[in-house]
Scaffold this motif. Sequence first.
Motif, short mmCIF file in Angstrom:
data_model
loop_
_atom_site.label_atom_id
_atom_site.label_comp_id
_atom_site.label_asym_id
_atom_site.label_seq_id
_atom_site.Cartn_x
_atom_site.Cartn_y
_atom_site.Cartn_z
N HIS A 1 -83.41 2.47 -47.97
CA HIS A 1 -83.84 3.40 -49.02
C HIS A 1 -83.59 2.79 -50.41
O HIS A 1 -84.42 2.89 -51.30
CB HIS A 1 -83.09 4.73 -48.87
N LEU A 2 -82.43 2.16 -50.57
CA LEU A 2 -82.05 1.57 -51.86
C LEU A 2 -82.81 0.28 -52.17
O LEU A 2 -83.11 0.01 -53.33
CB LEU A 2 -80.54 1.29 -51.89
N ALA A 3 -83.06 -0.50 -51.14
CA ALA A 3 -83.70 -1.81 -51.33
C ALA A 3 -84.62 -2.09 -50.14
O ALA A 3 -84.24 -2.80 -49.21
CB ALA A 3 -82.64 -2.90 -51.46
N PRO A 4 -85.83 -1.52 -50.16
CA PRO A 4 -86.73 -1.65 -49.01
C PRO A 4 -87.08 -3.09 -48.65
O PRO A 4 -87.45 -3.36 -47.51
CB PRO A 4 -87.98 -0.88 -49.44
N GLN A 5 -86.98 -4.00 -49.59
CA GLN A 5 -87.33 -5.39 -49.31
C GLN A 5 -86.23 -6.16 -48.58
O GLN A 5 -86.44 -7.28 -48.13
CB GLN A 5 -87.74 -6.12 -50.60
N GLU B 1 -76.17 1.76 -38.28
CA GLU B 1 -77.50 2.35 -38.37
C GLU B 1 -77.64 3.19 -39.64
O GLU B 1 -78.63 3.08 -40.37
CB GLU B 1 -77.80 3.21 -37.14
N THR B 2 -76.63 4.00 -39.91
CA THR B 2 -76.65 4.82 -41.13
C THR B 2 -76.66 3.94 -42.37
O THR B 2 -77.42 4.18 -43.31
CB THR B 2 -75.43 5.77 -41.15
N LEU B 3 -75.82 2.91 -42.38
CA LEU B 3 -75.79 1.99 -43.53
C LEU B 3 -77.14 1.29 -43.71
O LEU B 3 -77.62 1.16 -44.83
CB LEU B 3 -74.69 0.94 -43.35
N ALA B 4 -77.74 0.85 -42.61
CA ALA B 4 -79.03 0.15 -42.71
C ALA B 4 -80.11 1.07 -43.25
O ALA B 4 -80.95 0.65 -44.06
CB ALA B 4 -79.43 -0.40 -41.33
N ARG B 5 -80.11 2.33 -42.83
CA ARG B 5 -81.11 3.28 -43.35
C ARG B 5 -80.89 3.55 -44.83
O ARG B 5 -81.84 3.63 -45.61
CB ARG B 5 -81.08 4.56 -42.53
N ASN B 6 -79.64 3.68 -45.23
CA ASN B 6 -79.33 3.87 -46.64
C ASN B 6 -79.74 2.64 -47.45
O ASN B 6 -80.36 2.77 -48.51
CB ASN B 6 -77.83 4.15 -46.81
N ASN B 7 -79.43 1.46 -46.93
CA ASN B 7 -79.81 0.22 -47.62
C ASN B 7 -81.33 0.09 -47.72
O ASN B 7 -81.84 -0.37 -48.75
CB ASN B 7 -79.22 -0.99 -46.90
N ALA C 1 -75.78 -6.76 -53.92
CA ALA C 1 -75.29 -8.13 -54.02
C ALA C 1 -76.22 -9.09 -53.28
O ALA C 1 -76.47 -10.20 -53.75
CB ALA C 1 -73.87 -8.22 -53.47
N VAL C 2 -76.76 -8.64 -52.15
CA VAL C 2 -77.72 -9.45 -51.40
C VAL C 2 -78.96 -9.69 -52.26
O VAL C 2 -79.46 -10.81 -52.35
CB VAL C 2 -78.08 -8.77 -50.05
N GLN C 3 -79.45 -8.65 -52.89
CA GLN C 3 -80.62 -8.77 -53.78
C GLN C 3 -80.33 -9.74 -54.92
O GLN C 3 -81.19 -10.55 -55.28
CB GLN C 3 -80.98 -7.42 -54.38
N GLN C 4 -79.14 -9.66 -55.51
CA GLN C 4 -78.79 -10.54 -56.62
C GLN C 4 -78.80 -12.01 -56.21
O GLN C 4 -79.04 -12.88 -57.03
CB GLN C 4 -77.43 -10.15 -57.20
N LEU C 5 -78.56 -12.26 -54.93
CA LEU C 5 -78.62 -13.63 -54.42
C LEU C 5 -80.05 -14.08 -54.14
O LEU C 5 -80.29 -15.23 -53.79
CB LEU C 5 -77.78 -13.76 -53.15
N GLY C 6 -81.00 -13.15 -54.24
CA GLY C 6 -82.40 -13.47 -53.99
C GLY C 6 -82.76 -13.46 -52.51
O GLY C 6 -83.79 -14.01 -52.12
#
Length: 160
Positions: A105-109, A97-103, A74-79
Motif C-alpha cells: 500500500h505504501l510503496a506498490p513498486q 503477510e500483514t507487513l507485505a500488504r502494508n508495504n 529505506a528500500v526505495q531510497q536504495l533504488g
Amino acid sequence: MIVYPGTFDPITKGHMELIARAAAQFQEVVVLVMENPAKNCLFTVEERIEMIDHAISGFPNVRVTSGSGLAVQAVQQLGATMMLRGLRSAADFALEETLARNNAHLAPQVETIWMLANAETAFISSSAVKEVLYCGGKIDGYVDAHVKAKLLEKNAHQRI
C-alpha cells in the motif's frame, strides 16, 4: 537488486543461509541494518554492520548498509524494487503477510519476496541466540565464531 532489511542483532546462521541463497539468485543483495528504537538492541548499528561485513566477505555480490524509518521506504531510497523477508514458521507468515500488504500500500513498486528458512536454521532467531547465551547454553550452532566472540565480549559487560 534485492534488499534484505532487519535489525540483525546479531546476524545468525539463519540470516546467512538466506543471504547465501539470495546471492545465488540475484545479481546484487543489500543487507539493510535497520535502526529500530522500539527494539532494545544489544549491538550498535555500527557493530552490527561490522559483524555482517565479516560474515558476507565471501560473497562478492552482497554488501551491507544501514537505514532508519520504515523498511520499505529505506528500500526505495536504495533504488530497489524487491525486498527479501525470511519465514521460519506459520507465525512468521501471519506477521509478514500483514507487513507485505502494508508495504504494498505504501510503496506498490516494491515487491516482497519470501524465502522459507531451511530445517537446520528455522529455529534460530537473534532473540534466541541472546537468551541461550544468557542462560549459559552453547551458541555455536546459531552464529559464526566472529559473532560468538562479539556476543561473549558484550556479555562480559552487560546482561543480555
